[in-house]
Every structure is written in C-alpha cells, then in structure tokens.
Design a protein around this motif. Structure first.
Motif, PDB file in Angstrom:
ATOM      1  N   PRO A 238       0.991  -1.275   0.087  1.00 48.18           N
ATOM      2  CA  PRO A 238      -0.068   0.094   0.018  1.00 48.18           C
ATOM      3  C   PRO A 238       0.923   1.284   0.078  1.00 48.18           C
ATOM      4  CG  PRO A 238       0.120  -0.853   2.170  1.00 48.18           C
ATOM      5  CD  PRO A 238       0.886  -1.947   1.335  1.00 48.18           C
ATOM      6  N   GLU A 239       0.309   2.313  -0.290  1.00 54.46           N
ATOM      7  CA  GLU A 239       0.909   3.729  -0.347  1.00 54.46           C
ATOM      8  C   GLU A 239       0.870   4.201   1.034  1.00 54.46           C
ATOM      9  OE1 GLU A 239       1.807   5.674  -3.206  1.00 54.46           O
ATOM     10  OE2 GLU A 239       1.540   3.898  -4.287  1.00 54.46           O
ATOM     11  N   ILE A 240      -0.120   3.872   1.651  1.00 57.48           N
ATOM     12  CA  ILE A 240      -0.222   4.454   3.033  1.00 57.48           C
ATOM     13  C   ILE A 240      -0.957   3.368   3.972  1.00 57.48           C
ATOM     14  CG2 ILE A 240      -2.550   5.481   2.356  1.00 57.48           C
ATOM     15  CD1 ILE A 240      -1.916   7.750   4.439  1.00 57.48           C
ATOM     16  N   MET A 241      -0.513   3.289   5.179  1.00 51.04           N
ATOM     17  CA  MET A 241      -1.212   2.295   6.195  1.00 51.04           C
ATOM     18  C   MET A 241      -2.140   2.974   7.274  1.00 51.04           C
ATOM     19  SD  MET A 241      -0.487  -1.220   6.017  1.00 51.04           S
ATOM     20  CE  MET A 241      -0.521  -1.765   7.461  1.00 51.04           C
ATOM     21  N   LEU A 242      -3.308   2.487   7.447  1.00 51.10           N
ATOM     22  CA  LEU A 242      -4.137   3.213   8.403  1.00 51.10           C
ATOM     23  C   LEU A 242      -4.311   2.179   9.715  1.00 51.10           C
ATOM     24  CD1 LEU A 242      -7.091   4.507   6.370  1.00 51.10           C
ATOM     25  CD2 LEU A 242      -4.843   5.494   6.771  1.00 51.10           C
ATOM     26  N   PHE A 243      -4.196   2.546  10.771  1.00 51.31           N
ATOM     27  CA  PHE A 243      -4.118   1.647  12.055  1.00 51.31           C
ATOM     28  C   PHE A 243      -5.146   2.350  12.878  1.00 51.31           C
ATOM     29  CE2 PHE A 243       0.080   1.141  10.393  1.00 51.31           C
ATOM     30  CZ  PHE A 243       0.410  -0.274  10.533  1.00 51.31           C
ATOM     31  N   ASP A 244      -6.363   1.499  13.299  1.00 48.68           N
ATOM     32  CA  ASP A 244      -7.333   2.101  14.012  1.00 48.68           C
ATOM     33  C   ASP A 244      -7.094   1.186  15.620  1.00 48.68           C
ATOM     34  OD1 ASP A 244      -9.525   3.213  15.424  1.00 48.68           O
ATOM     35  OD2 ASP A 244     -10.909   2.428  14.252  1.00 48.68           O
ATOM     36  N   GLU A 245      -6.349   1.880  16.473  1.00 44.78           N
ATOM     37  CA  GLU A 245      -6.219   1.320  17.933  1.00 44.78           C
ATOM     38  C   GLU A 245      -6.276  -0.078  17.833  1.00 44.78           C
ATOM     39  OE1 GLU A 245      -8.828   2.624  20.936  1.00 44.78           O
ATOM     40  OE2 GLU A 245      -9.828   4.334  19.678  1.00 44.78           O
ATOM     41  N   VAL A 246      -5.355  -0.582  17.105  1.00 47.67           N
ATOM     42  CA  VAL A 246      -4.728  -1.974  16.856  1.00 47.67           C
ATOM     43  C   VAL A 246      -4.310  -2.736  18.166  1.00 47.67           C
ATOM     44  CG1 VAL A 246      -4.445  -1.769  14.453  1.00 47.67           C
ATOM     45  CG2 VAL A 246      -2.434  -1.504  16.024  1.00 47.67           C
ATOM     46  N   THR A 247      -4.036  -2.038  19.237  1.00 49.35           N
ATOM     47  CA  THR A 247      -3.542  -2.550  20.547  1.00 49.35           C
ATOM     48  C   THR A 247      -4.409  -2.501  21.511  1.00 49.35           C
ATOM     49  OG1 THR A 247      -2.392  -0.614  21.095  1.00 49.35           O
ATOM     50  CG2 THR A 247      -1.050  -2.218  20.070  1.00 49.35           C
ATOM     51  N   ALA A 248      -5.775  -1.886  21.184  1.00 50.58           N
ATOM     52  CA  ALA A 248      -6.666  -1.563  22.256  1.00 50.58           C
ATOM     53  C   ALA A 248      -7.406  -2.920  22.848  1.00 50.58           C
ATOM     54  CB  ALA A 248      -7.730  -0.666  21.706  1.00 50.58           C
ATOM     55  N   SER A 249      -7.653  -3.874  22.211  1.00 48.30           N
ATOM     56  CA  SER A 249      -8.221  -4.984  22.687  1.00 48.30           C
ATOM     57  C   SER A 249      -7.085  -6.158  22.879  1.00 48.30           C
ATOM     58  CB  SER A 249      -9.369  -5.457  22.171  1.00 48.30           C
ATOM     59  OG  SER A 249      -8.924  -5.692  20.504  1.00 48.30           O
ATOM     60  N   LEU A 250      -6.057  -6.004  23.063  1.00 45.26           N
ATOM     61  CA  LEU A 250      -4.815  -6.875  23.515  1.00 45.26           C
ATOM     62  C   LEU A 250      -4.638  -6.641  24.876  1.00 45.26           C
ATOM     63  CD1 LEU A 250      -2.216  -6.115  20.562  1.00 45.26           C
ATOM     64  CD2 LEU A 250      -3.956  -8.020  21.025  1.00 45.26           C
ATOM     65  N   ASP A 251      -4.247  -7.943  25.462  1.00 46.50           N
ATOM     66  CA  ASP A 251      -3.715  -8.075  26.648  1.00 46.50           C
ATOM     67  C   ASP A 251      -2.397  -7.205  26.763  1.00 46.50           C
ATOM     68  OD1 ASP A 251      -5.787  -9.651  27.617  1.00 46.50           O
ATOM     69  OD2 ASP A 251      -4.590 -11.409  27.238  1.00 46.50           O
ATOM     70  N   PRO A 252      -1.858  -6.517  27.996  1.00 42.99           N
ATOM     71  CA  PRO A 252      -0.857  -5.798  28.088  1.00 42.99           C
ATOM     72  C   PRO A 252       0.371  -6.235  27.596  1.00 42.99           C
ATOM     73  CG  PRO A 252      -2.208  -5.653  30.121  1.00 42.99           C
ATOM     74  CD  PRO A 252      -2.887  -6.497  29.347  1.00 42.99           C
ATOM     75  N   GLU A 253       0.559  -7.518  27.897  1.00 39.85           N
ATOM     76  CA  GLU A 253       1.911  -8.066  27.516  1.00 39.85           C
ATOM     77  C   GLU A 253       2.063  -8.293  25.985  1.00 39.85           C
ATOM     78  OE1 GLU A 253      -0.416  -9.686  29.223  1.00 39.85           O
ATOM     79  OE2 GLU A 253      -0.698 -12.007  28.664  1.00 39.85           O
ATOM     80  N   MET A 254       1.147  -8.162  25.378  1.00 42.24           N
ATOM     81  CA  MET A 254       1.131  -8.271  24.023  1.00 42.24           C
ATOM     82  C   MET A 254       1.288  -7.014  23.073  1.00 42.24           C
ATOM     83  SD  MET A 254      -1.243 -11.408  23.572  1.00 42.24           S
ATOM     84  CE  MET A 254      -1.276 -13.053  24.248  1.00 42.24           C
ATOM     85  N   VAL A 255       0.777  -6.088  23.956  1.00 42.96           N
ATOM     86  CA  VAL A 255       0.810  -4.584  23.290  1.00 42.96           C
ATOM     87  C   VAL A 255       2.246  -4.231  22.369  1.00 42.96           C
ATOM     88  CG1 VAL A 255       0.676  -2.226  23.509  1.00 42.96           C
ATOM     89  CG2 VAL A 255      -0.924  -3.660  24.609  1.00 42.96           C
ATOM     90  N   ARG A 256       3.372  -4.564  23.156  1.00 40.52           N
ATOM     91  CA  ARG A 256       4.561  -4.164  22.824  1.00 40.52           C
ATOM     92  C   ARG A 256       4.937  -4.881  21.701  1.00 40.52           C
ATOM     93  NH1 ARG A 256       8.893  -0.843  25.026  1.00 40.52           N
ATOM     94  NH2 ARG A 256      10.159  -0.959  22.971  1.00 40.52           N
TER      95      ARG A 256
END
Ligand code: ADP
Ligand code: MG
Lengths: 260, 225
Positions: free
Chosen positions: A161-179
């Motif tokens: 893609p020319e551009i990537m859009l990310f919409d709160e992609v870590t919002a429903s992850l367990d904290p240890e997986m956010v990183r």
C-alpha cells in the motif's frame, strides 16, 4: 519538501450518521514517509475518519485525495483504491477459515492478480520480519491476540500500500502483547512507511509520530510535533485529555511509561 | 430362536418387500431432502434481503409450516385436497410434497442463521484488502456460511429420514408400512415375528442415519481449525 505532493490530502471533510454530524470539516495532509498519530477522547470521530478514507463510510462533503487524485468524487472504484490503502482494525478480523498464509495471499492473488510464487516469497519475508514465519500454516484461532494483529498488519502490507491506516490496533490486546505489535509499527516507521495511526498509547505516539493530531468532538483541535504537543499543549481540551494519562506519583517521581 | 427369524424373512417375498419398502423410504427422503436444500437456500436468502415484503412472506411460510404437525399436513394434502377439489395426487407425490414443504422451511431458517451470524467486519476486512463484493462473497462469506450450515443440514437430513414412517398414514408402502403388513400376516403363526421385523427395521434406519451423522462429525472436526 513542503511542495512535494502528500500521499493523502483531506480537505474540509464532513461526515454524518443520519442526522448526527460526527466530523465537522477535517483537513490534514500526510506527506510521503511521514507518520501522523491521531489521538483524542473516545467517540470524537477517529475511527470514522479512517473509515471515510478507505470508503467504508460515505462522506457528506469535502475532498480526499490519494497521490493527488480525488477519491471522493462518487465514481471512485473503491476496490482499486483500497488496494493502495492498508487498514488494520481494532478487532482481529482475520478470516477464520484460512491459514495465516491464506489470509495474506487472498488480496494479492484475487484482488491484484499477482503471481503466486512472487507473493508467497514476499509474504514469507514479511512474516519473518514480524517473527511469525513458523506460524504461516496456523489458523487464526491457534494464535494469540498479538500474533493475530501482526498477521493482520502483514496482510495489509503484502498489498504494497501507499499508506497504512491503524485504528487502535492494540486496544483489545492483553498488556503483555501490546509491545510486540507496537514494535512492528515502529519498524515500519523506520523503513519509511507512510502511516496514519489512531492510538491511546501515548508513549508510543510520542516515539513514532512526526506529527500529533489531537481531535475532539469531530474537529482537529491541535496539530503539532510530538514534543511540542506533549510538553506544551495549547488548548485546554488537549491539556485535560493528557491529564487522564498522568498519574501523580504517590511514592516517588512519576513514571511516564506506565499506560495502557 | 434364529429359525423364527429366518422364517419370517424367507416366507414369500418378505425380504424383497422390505427392501422395496426401504427403497421407497430412501426415494422419498432423498428427493425431499434435495428439493428442500435447493428451495431452502432461496427462501433463506429471501429472509435476509432488505425487501420487507419478501421477508414477511418467507417468515409467515416458515412459521406456518414449522408448527403444523407433519401428519396434519399429510392429511390435508392427501385427503382434503383430493376429496374436495378433485386433485388426485399419488400418495408418494403427496409425501414428497409435504416433506419438501417442511424441509424447505427448516432449511431456510438454517440458511438465514448462517448468513446473518457472520460478523459484519468480515465483509469489511475483505473490502479493506481491495476485494470486490462478489469476491468477498465467494472467498470469505460463502465458505464460512457453508461451514456453519453443514451440521444443521445433516441433522435435518436424518430428521427427515426418521420422519418418513408418517407417510404410513396415507398408505405409502414404505419400510415401516411393509414391516407392519408382514407382521400382521406372519405374527399369527410366529409370535417372534414382530420382534425380528422391527429389529431389522431398527437396524436399517440406524445403518442409514449413522454414517450421515458421522460424516457431519468428520466435517466439523476437519473445519475446527
Ligand atoms: N455506524 C454508526 N452509526 C451511527 N453513529 C455512529 C456510527 N459509528 C460511530 N457513530 C458515532 O459517531 C461518533 C464517532 O464515533 P467513532 O468514529 O467511532 O469515534 P472514536 O473512534 O473516536 O471513538 C460517536 O458518537 C459514535 O457514537
Ligand atoms: Mg474508534
């Protein structure tokens, strides 16, 4: 530099759901190779903004241009435009009946009609980069949330893609997986990917952004480089919003890295 | 003991008649199941369209057919229609007609369930990678809907096979009917006849339905991932 054409240009974008207007004239540019991070309280219209950009929502008025071409004119062939806009959502929306590889190859093979061998090689390289090459034959339900989001990112990337859009992609992850997911996005920024990111991870926003866009109630309230925005927010609204993420130290000095 | 069994099946054309009865059962089941699948898909999709009139009509049909006992439907079509309106339908045709009416309603409900239970963001994910709407249907929606549909369809098939003995009441010579006739004749001399005949029928129904249900289990396992 400022004369170069931005990858994405939005002018005076208005969006209504029925009678409720949720975007009241948004304008912004995302220059090539830059990372814009959109932050703001829940319900202020961040997801709606991203969904308008790749045509998942129809807009009332305004203009959206991708590489100088208007994509809001009404006769847009969205399936073609969307091949140039990668989007990753908050919910892990991999196709559950396909393997990791099947998920990644579907778009390049069916939408873009590319050569299977070539795409497979690219997909394997990308999976390797996010540390999931050994999971290429797994099914989504065999993966953790963080792994699914990394696959979703690769699935979007494999369309080149020319551009990537990310919409709160870590919002429903367990904290240890956010990183692990944020690290992938940081890696993309290093490689010069053009990105528009919605997130609540303030430390990450600060590290990755070339520019912070602060939205509230459907308008852009502030737009500034991260160090300026986080240290000297101009508006009251931004200051109040940032306060939510501050904890007054009870025992010792504040630790700016503790958020989720 | 065993002699009594062998006698029942050896007498006259008894075994052959049972087999003919089985054939009628299978014929009625297979034709009705096939027709029900096809029509059920159409009616089920009608129930998911945005046209309220179509939806209401399909809904009404489903509620009517599902909650009227099969036996009543058989009587209505066989006796009432043929007597009062002079429409003379062969019993076997009536059986297929009634079973198809019922099966179509059940199938339509399964299709509606499978089509509407897919989360909306599956379609959006397909859009986000640049697929056209028909590609999304073909590669994302239909394969998942079919997987959700299979267990219900298998269950419906075995239920329809198990319900065929009802056509007994409109004198279709299917398996159970033939068995009863044999028992009536042979039972006079051989008090074990009814046991052997019904045991045989029991076994046949099991032999037909069990593999179908195992096949469903196999598919579910295969698609679990
Ligand atoms: N499909 C929809 N129909 C009606 N209202 C919606 C819809 N999606 C979002 N909204 C409303 O639009 C506003 C902005 O929502 P959203 O863009 O999801 O905000 P954010 O992503 O910033 O939390 C909210 O008030 C929300 O309730
Ligand atoms: Mg949102």
């Amino acid at each position: 530099m400022s004369t170069a054409q931005p990858v994405l240009r939005i002018r005076d974008l208005h969006k209504k759901y029925d009678r409720l207007e949720v975007l009241h004239g948004i304008s912004l540019d995302v220059p090539r190779g830059r990372v814009l991070v959109v932050i703001g309280p829940s319900g202020c219209g961040k997801s709606t903004l991203l969904r308008c950009i790749n045509g998942l929502e129809a807009i009332e008025s305004g203009d959206i241009e991708l590489n100088g071409e208007s994509i809001s004119s009404g006769k847009t062939r969205w399936n073609l435009v969307r091949q140039k806009i990668g989007m990753v959502f908050q919910s892990y929306d991999l196709f559950p009946h396909m393997t990791v590889m099947g998920n990644i190859l579907l778009g390049p093979l069916k939408a873009q009609g590319r050569d299977r061998r070539e795409v497979t090689r690219e997909a394997e390289q990308l999976l390797d980069r996010v540390g999931l090459l050994d999971r290429k034959d797994s099914y989504p339900r065999q993966l953790s949330g963080g792994q699914k989001q990394r696959v979703a990112i690769v699935r979007a990337l494999c369309m080149n893609p020319e551009i990537m859009l990310f919409d709160e992609v870590t919002a429903s992850l367990d904290p240890e997986m956010v990183r692990e997911v944020l690290d992938v996005m940081l890696g993309l920024a290093e490689r010069g990917m053009t990105m528009l990111i919605v997130t609540h991870e303030m430390a990450f926003a600060r590290a990755v952004a070339d520019k912070i866009i602060f939205m509230d109630q459907g308008v852009i309230v502030e737009s500034a480089p991260p160090n300026v925005f986080f240290e000297n927010p101009v508006s009251d609204r931004a200051r109040r919003f940032l306060n939510i993420f501050q904890f007054d130290g009870v025992k010792k000095e504040e630790q700016p890295h503790v958020e989720s | 003991m065993l002699d009594s069994a062998l006698n029942v099946f050896r007498q006259g054309r008894n075994l052959a008649r049972l087999m003919e009865g089985l054939w009628v059962t299978l014929e009625i089941s297979a034709v009705s199941v096939l027709l029900s699948m096809l029509l059920g898909i159409v009616v089920g999709l009608l129930m998911t369209t945005r046209k309220p009139l179509w939806r209401a009509a399909a809904r009404l049909y489903l509620e009517l057919v599902r909650f009227v006992p099969i036996l009543v439907l058989l009587y209505i079509f066989y006796y009432t229609l043929s007597r009062n309106w002079g429409i003379n339908l062969e019993a076997k045709i009536v059986a297929v007609l009634v079973f198809t009416l019922w099966g179509t309603a059940e199938m339509a409900d399964l299709v509606r369930g499978a089509a509407t239970s897919l989360p909306a963001h599956q379609r959006e994910s397909g859009r986000a990678i640049g697929l056209t709407e028909s590609q999304i249907n073909r590669y994302v929606i239909i394969p998942q809907a079919v997987r959700r549909l299979i267990p219900g369809v298998i269950n419906l098939t075995t239920r329809m096979i198990k319900t065929t003995p009802f056509v007994f009441f409109i004198n279709v010579p299917e398996l159970t009917k033939v068995g009863q006739q044999i028992v009536e004749v042979a039972g006079m001399k051989n008090y074990m006849a009814s046991f052997w005949v019904y045991a045989f029928i029991f076994f046949i129904y099991f032999a037909v339905c069990y593999p179908i249900s195992r096949f469903s289990g196999f598919l579910e396992k295969k698609w679990e991932n």
